[in-house]
Scaffold this motif. Sequence first.
Motif, PDB file in Angstrom:
ATOM      1  N   ALA A 150       0.841  -1.195   0.000  1.00 34.62           N
ATOM      2  CA  ALA A 150       0.000   0.000   0.000  1.00 34.62           C
ATOM      3  C   ALA A 150       0.880   1.251   0.000  1.00 34.62           C
ATOM      4  O   ALA A 150       1.996   1.247   0.520  1.00 34.62           O
ATOM      5  CB  ALA A 150      -0.918   0.000   1.206  1.00 34.62           C
ATOM      6  N   VAL A 151       0.359   2.326  -0.578  1.00 34.69           N
ATOM      7  CA  VAL A 151       1.062   3.602  -0.622  1.00 34.69           C
ATOM      8  C   VAL A 151       0.335   4.570   0.308  1.00 34.69           C
ATOM      9  O   VAL A 151      -0.889   4.718   0.229  1.00 34.69           O
ATOM     10  CB  VAL A 151       1.107   4.177  -2.049  1.00 34.69           C
ATOM     11  CG1 VAL A 151       1.747   5.556  -2.057  1.00 34.69           C
ATOM     12  CG2 VAL A 151       1.858   3.230  -2.970  1.00 34.69           C
ATOM     13  N   THR A 152       1.077   5.209   1.185  1.00 33.63           N
ATOM     14  CA  THR A 152       0.454   6.143   2.132  1.00 33.63           C
ATOM     15  C   THR A 152       0.677   7.583   1.682  1.00 33.63           C
ATOM     16  O   THR A 152       1.732   7.942   1.156  1.00 33.63           O
ATOM     17  CB  THR A 152       1.026   5.955   3.545  1.00 33.63           C
ATOM     18  OG1 THR A 152       2.430   6.148   3.515  1.00 33.63           O
ATOM     19  CG2 THR A 152       0.720   4.563   4.073  1.00 33.63           C
ATOM     20  N   VAL A 153      -0.350   8.406   1.924  1.00 26.79           N
ATOM     21  CA  VAL A 153      -0.297   9.825   1.575  1.00 26.79           C
ATOM     22  C   VAL A 153      -0.697  10.628   2.816  1.00 26.79           C
ATOM     23  O   VAL A 153      -1.753  10.370   3.409  1.00 26.79           O
ATOM     24  CB  VAL A 153      -1.258  10.150   0.411  1.00 26.79           C
ATOM     25  CG1 VAL A 153      -1.235  11.647   0.112  1.00 26.79           C
ATOM     26  CG2 VAL A 153      -0.889   9.343  -0.821  1.00 26.79           C
ATOM     27  N   ASN A 154       0.131  11.567   3.229  1.00 26.54           N
ATOM     28  CA  ASN A 154      -0.159  12.397   4.399  1.00 26.54           C
ATOM     29  C   ASN A 154      -1.178  13.476   4.035  1.00 26.54           C
ATOM     30  O   ASN A 154      -1.067  14.126   2.992  1.00 26.54           O
ATOM     31  CB  ASN A 154       1.111  13.054   4.920  1.00 26.54           C
ATOM     32  CG  ASN A 154       2.107  12.028   5.452  1.00 26.54           C
ATOM     33  OD1 ASN A 154       1.710  11.039   6.074  1.00 26.54           O
ATOM     34  ND2 ASN A 154       3.390  12.257   5.184  1.00 26.54           N
TER      35      ASN A 154
END
Length: 477
Positions: A150-154
């Motif tokens: 998964a790719v996390t975005v703040n």
Amino acid sequence: MAISSPGVGSGLDVNSIVTQLVAIEKQPLQALQTKASTLQSQLSLYGTIKSQVSALKDAASTLASATSWASQAATSSNTAAATVAVSATATPTSFGLDISRLAQSQTTASRSITAGASLGAGSGTGQLSIQLGSWGSTGAGPFVAGAGAAVTVNVSETDTYTTIANAINAANAGVKATVLKVGNTERLSFQSTTSGSDAGFSIASNSGFAALDSLSFTTQSNGSESASGMESSQVGLNATLKINGVAIESATNTVANVVPGVTLSLAQTTTLGSPVQITVAQDKVALQKNVQAFADAYSALSKTLADSTKYVQGGRSGALQGDSTTVGLQSLMRKIIGSTSTGSTYARLSEVGLEQQTDGSLKLNTAKLTTAMADISNLQKLFTTNNSDAATNGFGLKLRDLASGLLAADGTVSNKSTALQGAISRNGKEQDKVNDRAAVVEKRLRAQYSALDAQMAKMSGLSSYVTAQLAQWNKAS
């Protein structure tokens, strides 16, 4: 320093006399310069001939190659539904294509907020976790995560939809975000970057603030917008189609090599019972173009040879008129075009529409060629048959080999060009000799006439003195 001018003392026009005598000495230059101009014209013509022989070689090589005869063209009976392209590996075929569903990408949409507003009212921060995977063949779920992490975005509570969209797009998470403005409101839309049922996504919120949950998407639903998460606008699905009744799925709407060498581009679904007919057959348009290119290349060379060797009584003949090399080349080309080939039911070019004209050119009779293309195998053999005999080989090989020989280092065209360049060089040296000889003669003449001028000046002075003395004696008497 004394200033001298030839002829002042004697009254002779020394400069004029010397100039005219030197001009007589330089008379051979006129013939040499005329010859040089002719040689340059001939060399220029052979440059053109060389280029045209090369073009003929290329055109003949195309017809001599079996690969050029294998070229296929594809057609679709319904280009609105599907178009088709083929590669060199395609073979003649025909099939029916039914399209029941196009491939599509998953899309989701957020709730509406005031345009330009921030996501929340506080100063909290959190993360969105974007996971690629599949919602199943029908898109109904449950979600199965793919192999990638998964790719996390703040995300901050003060972020606008535009800020969040930019962050997601910069993360290269396999999802593209777009802000949609409707009146004074806006929504955030997500779309997977590729289509198909295995290119779906889920979005989980690691909530540092309540409003972040509105951008989550963990279950499939097609209801009205909800503050509890994004709604599904479109599920990711594979294209479903049938080729001659055989069911096939494709993650994209470009279906390549299911039929070897054939690429189908799907554009819309078809009506049940009305398949698109796809046909792959020999590309006769390209074939005719190749034959026409051969005729054009031969005709261009033939015209150059004819114009350069023509004789015009009382007028200006061609620059190579009477040149045995050029006349021999012209004769050889016409002989080959009028010859026969073995190995095909066709023996002469004229039988398939390549007709030699009275001026030596080739004209394509398209009606004859169309008829000949009905028997494509024998038409091909007329150009490609290799009997290991220059006299009976196919015409593609005959003209290709002729052109290759002419262009070889020791070939006729190369040798002629070299000979002309040598003649021009020798002519230049002969002109230099004439000019050098004239310069020596001019130097000698000026020396001789200068001496004569000085001597005559002395004699003139003596004559004046004697005349004056006689006049004095006469007075004294």
